[in-house]
Design an enzyme around this catalytic site. Sequence first.
Site, PDB file in Angstrom:
ATOM      1  N   LYS A  36       0.849  -1.198   0.000  1.00 16.17           N
ATOM      2  CA  LYS A  36       0.000   0.000   0.000  1.00 16.17           C
ATOM      3  C   LYS A  36       0.891   1.258   0.000  1.00 16.17           C
ATOM      4  O   LYS A  36       1.925   1.247  -0.654  1.00 16.17           O
ATOM      5  CB  LYS A  36      -0.981  -0.046   1.183  1.00 16.17           C
ATOM      6  CG  LYS A  36      -1.756  -1.381   1.203  1.00 16.17           C
ATOM      7  CD  LYS A  36      -2.909  -1.421   2.149  1.00 16.17           C
ATOM      8  CE  LYS A  36      -3.598  -2.782   2.055  1.00 16.17           C
ATOM      9  NZ  LYS A  36      -4.808  -2.880   2.864  1.00 16.17           N
ATOM     10  N   GLU A  41     -10.942 -10.522  -1.379  1.00 16.64           N
ATOM     11  CA  GLU A  41     -10.711  -9.697  -0.201  1.00 16.64           C
ATOM     12  C   GLU A  41     -12.035  -9.114   0.298  1.00 16.64           C
ATOM     13  O   GLU A  41     -12.504  -8.092  -0.232  1.00 16.64           O
ATOM     14  CB  GLU A  41      -9.757  -8.547  -0.536  1.00 16.64           C
ATOM     15  CG  GLU A  41      -8.399  -9.022  -1.008  1.00 16.64           C
ATOM     16  CD  GLU A  41      -7.299  -8.006  -0.715  1.00 16.64           C
ATOM     17  OE1 GLU A  41      -6.326  -8.405  -0.067  1.00 16.64           O
ATOM     18  OE2 GLU A  41      -7.429  -6.841  -1.094  1.00 16.64           O
ATOM     19  N   GLY A  88      -7.659  -4.607   6.983  1.00 17.42           N
ATOM     20  CA  GLY A  88      -7.100  -3.656   7.937  1.00 17.42           C
ATOM     21  C   GLY A  88      -7.919  -3.497   9.207  1.00 17.42           C
ATOM     22  O   GLY A  88      -7.716  -2.562   9.972  1.00 17.42           O
TER      23      GLY A  88
HETATM   24  P1  13P Z   1      -4.599  -6.274   5.664  1.00 21.40           P
HETATM   25  O1  13P Z   1      -3.821  -7.573   5.582  1.00 21.40           O
HETATM   26  O2  13P Z   1      -3.846  -5.159   6.289  1.00 21.40           O
HETATM   27  O3  13P Z   1      -5.960  -6.484   6.213  1.00 21.40           O
HETATM   28  O4  13P Z   1      -4.795  -5.812   4.132  1.00 21.40           O
HETATM   29  C1  13P Z   1      -5.259  -6.728   3.230  1.00 21.40           C
HETATM   30  C2  13P Z   1      -5.180  -6.130   1.881  1.00 21.40           C
HETATM   31  O5  13P Z   1      -5.852  -5.160   1.582  1.00 21.40           O
HETATM   32  C3  13P Z   1      -4.242  -6.710   0.930  1.00 21.40           C
HETATM   33  O6  13P Z   1      -4.429  -6.190  -0.334  1.00 21.40           O
END
Ligand code: 13P
Length: 255
Positions: free
Chosen positions: A15, A171, A177
Amino acid sequence: MNKSKRKVVIAGNWKMNFTPDEATAFIGAVKPLVAGKDACDVVFCAPYVTIAAAQAAAKGSNIKIGAENVHFAEKGAYTGEVSAKMLTACGVEYVIIGHSERRQYFGETDETVNLRTKAALAAGMTVILCLGEVKDQRLAGITDEVVSMQTKLDLKDVTAEEMKRVIIAYEPVWAIGTGLTATPEQADETCGVIRKTLETMFGKEVAEATTIQYGGSMNEKNAAELLAKPNVDGGLIGGASLVPEKFQAIVDAAQ
Ligand code: 13P
């Protein structure tokens, strides 16, 4: 369902994290921790400005570096965007497309996700296509319809041959997150719905050969259980991909 037909892919999505120097240090630390663990492919998708440093640090290792988005046009008046041709010219093979944060905060739609996907595939890249339901959709009991629709729209006009270079990341948006994870059963079931949809679009052989990852608060504690499920072929990891030991534990769980 024959999982052995599919490649397991553990991918980090950094990210908007890591400067070039931070990426160099991170890859230096994680490289020995994942060396020789060849039961899965290991990929980190990095911010554009960090890609070159990550590539240099990963040289000679089993770590591949990807991007987090790509534009659909080859070039032109698209301020702030980067084309597939630019990425491949920089030796970037993997690209995330359709992440829920792009859809939520930057107005991306299934239509633009589809355009970006086709452009990346035409340029020879491997796409990590993200899709998944939001909380209200899961609570309303329409998760299957949502992911099936996204799969169909996002992969419209993609060929069976091109599907060899498509990884799907399921996802659930409510799990990203948040520390909330889909249960292994929920992840398996919804990845199975996506696979069924692929079967109607491309046939059984493509459906059985397509890697479908789970993403959403996957971490060193829950990875083994999620990855053990027949329809879960890897993970797309956010937060835990920023900590070498946590990422290592997920790669270990995939061995
Ligand atoms: P997290 O693992 O921080 O929840 O994020 C997942 C994600 O968006 C991967 O692209």
